[in-house]
Design a protein around this motif. Sequence first.
Motif, PDB file in Angstrom:
ATOM      1  N   SER A 213     -54.693 -38.172  74.052  1.00  0.00           N
ATOM      2  CA  SER A 213     -53.879 -37.173  74.731  1.00  0.00           C
ATOM      3  C   SER A 213     -53.503 -37.719  76.101  1.00  0.00           C
ATOM      4  CB  SER A 213     -54.650 -35.855  74.893  1.00  0.00           C
ATOM      5  OG  SER A 213     -53.942 -34.960  75.738  1.00  0.00           O
ATOM      6  N   ILE A 214     -52.223 -37.741  76.424  1.00  0.00           N
ATOM      7  CA  ILE A 214     -51.762 -38.059  77.773  1.00  0.00           C
ATOM      8  C   ILE A 214     -51.506 -36.734  78.470  1.00  0.00           C
ATOM      9  CG2 ILE A 214     -49.997 -39.145  79.208  1.00  0.00           C
ATOM     10  CD1 ILE A 214     -51.618 -41.202  77.768  1.00  0.00           C
ATOM     11  N   GLY A 215     -52.397 -36.363  79.397  1.00  0.00           N
ATOM     12  CA  GLY A 215     -52.262 -35.096  80.109  1.00  0.00           C
ATOM     13  C   GLY A 215     -53.090 -34.000  79.476  1.00  0.00           C
ATOM     14  N   VAL A 216     -53.641 -33.128  80.327  1.00  0.00           N
ATOM     15  CA  VAL A 216     -54.461 -32.014  79.836  1.00  0.00           C
ATOM     16  C   VAL A 216     -53.640 -31.058  78.981  1.00  0.00           C
ATOM     17  CG1 VAL A 216     -56.104 -32.123  81.747  1.00  0.00           C
ATOM     18  CG2 VAL A 216     -54.060 -30.720  81.977  1.00  0.00           C
ATOM     19  N   GLN A 217     -52.317 -31.047  79.203  1.00  0.00           N
ATOM     20  CA  GLN A 217     -51.467 -30.115  78.470  1.00  0.00           C
ATOM     21  C   GLN A 217     -51.379 -30.451  76.986  1.00  0.00           C
ATOM     22  OE1 GLN A 217     -50.485 -32.359  80.654  1.00  0.00           O
ATOM     23  NE2 GLN A 217     -48.719 -33.507  79.890  1.00  0.00           N
TER      24      GLN A 217
ATOM     25  N   ALA B 204     -53.140 -37.539  88.282  1.00  0.00           N
ATOM     26  CA  ALA B 204     -52.568 -36.205  88.124  1.00  0.00           C
ATOM     27  C   ALA B 204     -52.930 -35.633  86.754  1.00  0.00           C
ATOM     28  CB  ALA B 204     -51.050 -36.265  88.275  1.00  0.00           C
ATOM     29  N   PRO B 205     -53.198 -34.311  86.660  1.00  0.00           N
ATOM     30  CA  PRO B 205     -53.597 -33.706  85.383  1.00  0.00           C
ATOM     31  C   PRO B 205     -52.624 -33.970  84.236  1.00  0.00           C
ATOM     32  CG  PRO B 205     -53.973 -32.159  87.164  1.00  0.00           C
ATOM     33  CD  PRO B 205     -53.233 -33.336  87.762  1.00  0.00           C
ATOM     34  N   ASN B 206     -51.323 -34.077  84.539  1.00  0.00           N
ATOM     35  CA  ASN B 206     -50.355 -34.301  83.463  1.00  0.00           C
ATOM     36  C   ASN B 206     -50.254 -35.768  83.045  1.00  0.00           C
ATOM     37  OD1 ASN B 206     -49.079 -35.151  85.850  1.00  0.00           O
ATOM     38  ND2 ASN B 206     -47.033 -34.668  85.068  1.00  0.00           N
ATOM     39  N   LYS B 207     -51.032 -36.646  83.714  1.00  0.00           N
ATOM     40  CA  LYS B 207     -51.025 -38.063  83.369  1.00  0.00           C
ATOM     41  C   LYS B 207     -52.404 -38.586  82.965  1.00  0.00           C
ATOM     42  CE  LYS B 207     -47.054 -39.291  86.267  1.00  0.00           C
ATOM     43  NZ  LYS B 207     -46.568 -40.133  87.388  1.00  0.00           N
ATOM     44  N   VAL B 208     -53.443 -37.767  83.165  1.00  0.00           N
ATOM     45  CA  VAL B 208     -54.794 -38.231  82.870  1.00  0.00           C
ATOM     46  C   VAL B 208     -54.924 -38.520  81.376  1.00  0.00           C
ATOM     47  CG1 VAL B 208     -55.801 -35.931  82.478  1.00  0.00           C
ATOM     48  CG2 VAL B 208     -57.224 -37.772  83.382  1.00  0.00           C
ATOM     49  N   ARG B 209     -55.628 -39.586  81.075  1.00  0.00           N
ATOM     50  CA  ARG B 209     -55.799 -40.016  79.688  1.00  0.00           C
ATOM     51  C   ARG B 209     -57.113 -39.459  79.145  1.00  0.00           C
ATOM     52  NH1 ARG B 209     -56.919 -46.210  77.806  1.00  0.00           N
ATOM     53  NH2 ARG B 209     -56.974 -45.859  75.552  1.00  0.00           N
TER      54      ARG B 209
END
Length: 301
Positions: free
Chosen positions: A167-171, A209-214
């Motif tokens: 997943s790339i990003g928590v979203q 950043a949360p939208n980039k965290v692996r």
Amino acid sequence: MTSQEHLARIRKVLDYIDQHLVDELPLEKLAEIGSFSPFHFHRIFRAVTSETLLSYITRKRMEKAAMMLSLKKEKSLEDIFLEIGFNSPSTFGKTFKKHFGISPAAFRKNSPENFKKIQTIISNIGQKDVVFEQYLYQLEQMKFFMENKANIQIKEMPEMQIASVLSIGVQNIGNAYNTLISWAISKNIFPRENVKMITVYHDSFKVTAPNKVRIHAGMLLEEAIKNEGEVFLEILPKGKYIVSRQEITLPEFETAWNALFLWMNENGHQFRKECPYEIYHNDYQEHPEKKCLVDFCIPIL
């Protein structure tokens, strides 16, 4: 080629980049690792990560440098820029300042002993400023949280084999788990009584950043699997870990991680270069108070 195959190949490249930030990382080499032509690789990499290859590698190097500058103050600037693949202090300095809006030396000087997150903001005149976001809680409140909600142990954790999905990003972590569970059902691996889900963090929320965290959505396996589509075999290495078992709600997870890392620092433990992870022991949706019984695991030396 399916999108699943694209993701699987890009994941190989991301793993390679993480392990070789000190090396040169030319597009042709990385395309070869992912079994792409250079032209198609660049396009697919951007589609998966929402970043160009160059911007992704630069961000990863700058984030690693920022963590070392703030947490490893005994390291010289030269040691740091060499460790992330730069040969010139001036090139490193210019790249770091472009990314964070501040020189490496000033960044190190300004970084506090404890901070929750490093953020860059754009001022009204278009300049970048770095902000060290402080914890919302005082250290004493964090200690209270740990003493009253956390059972903390230093444990030797065994090697674990997990099936995992990127997943790339928590979203996107929910979609990753849906993919993993669908695969496991098709293999008659899930549902089973003793199946454990494991979330593995390959980036730090302190600097990414949360939208980039692996993040990898994982499932503990009884035996090894072959990589298939988006599902990969991932090995979590054995070693010493801080393990904190907690029964908490989902909104409390961030506080739990923050408190546990503060506890690690307060008690003189040093982080080991492996991935922190969470092991879930229940389905929180079946809990009367919607609480998770979870082990938070931090690798230490």
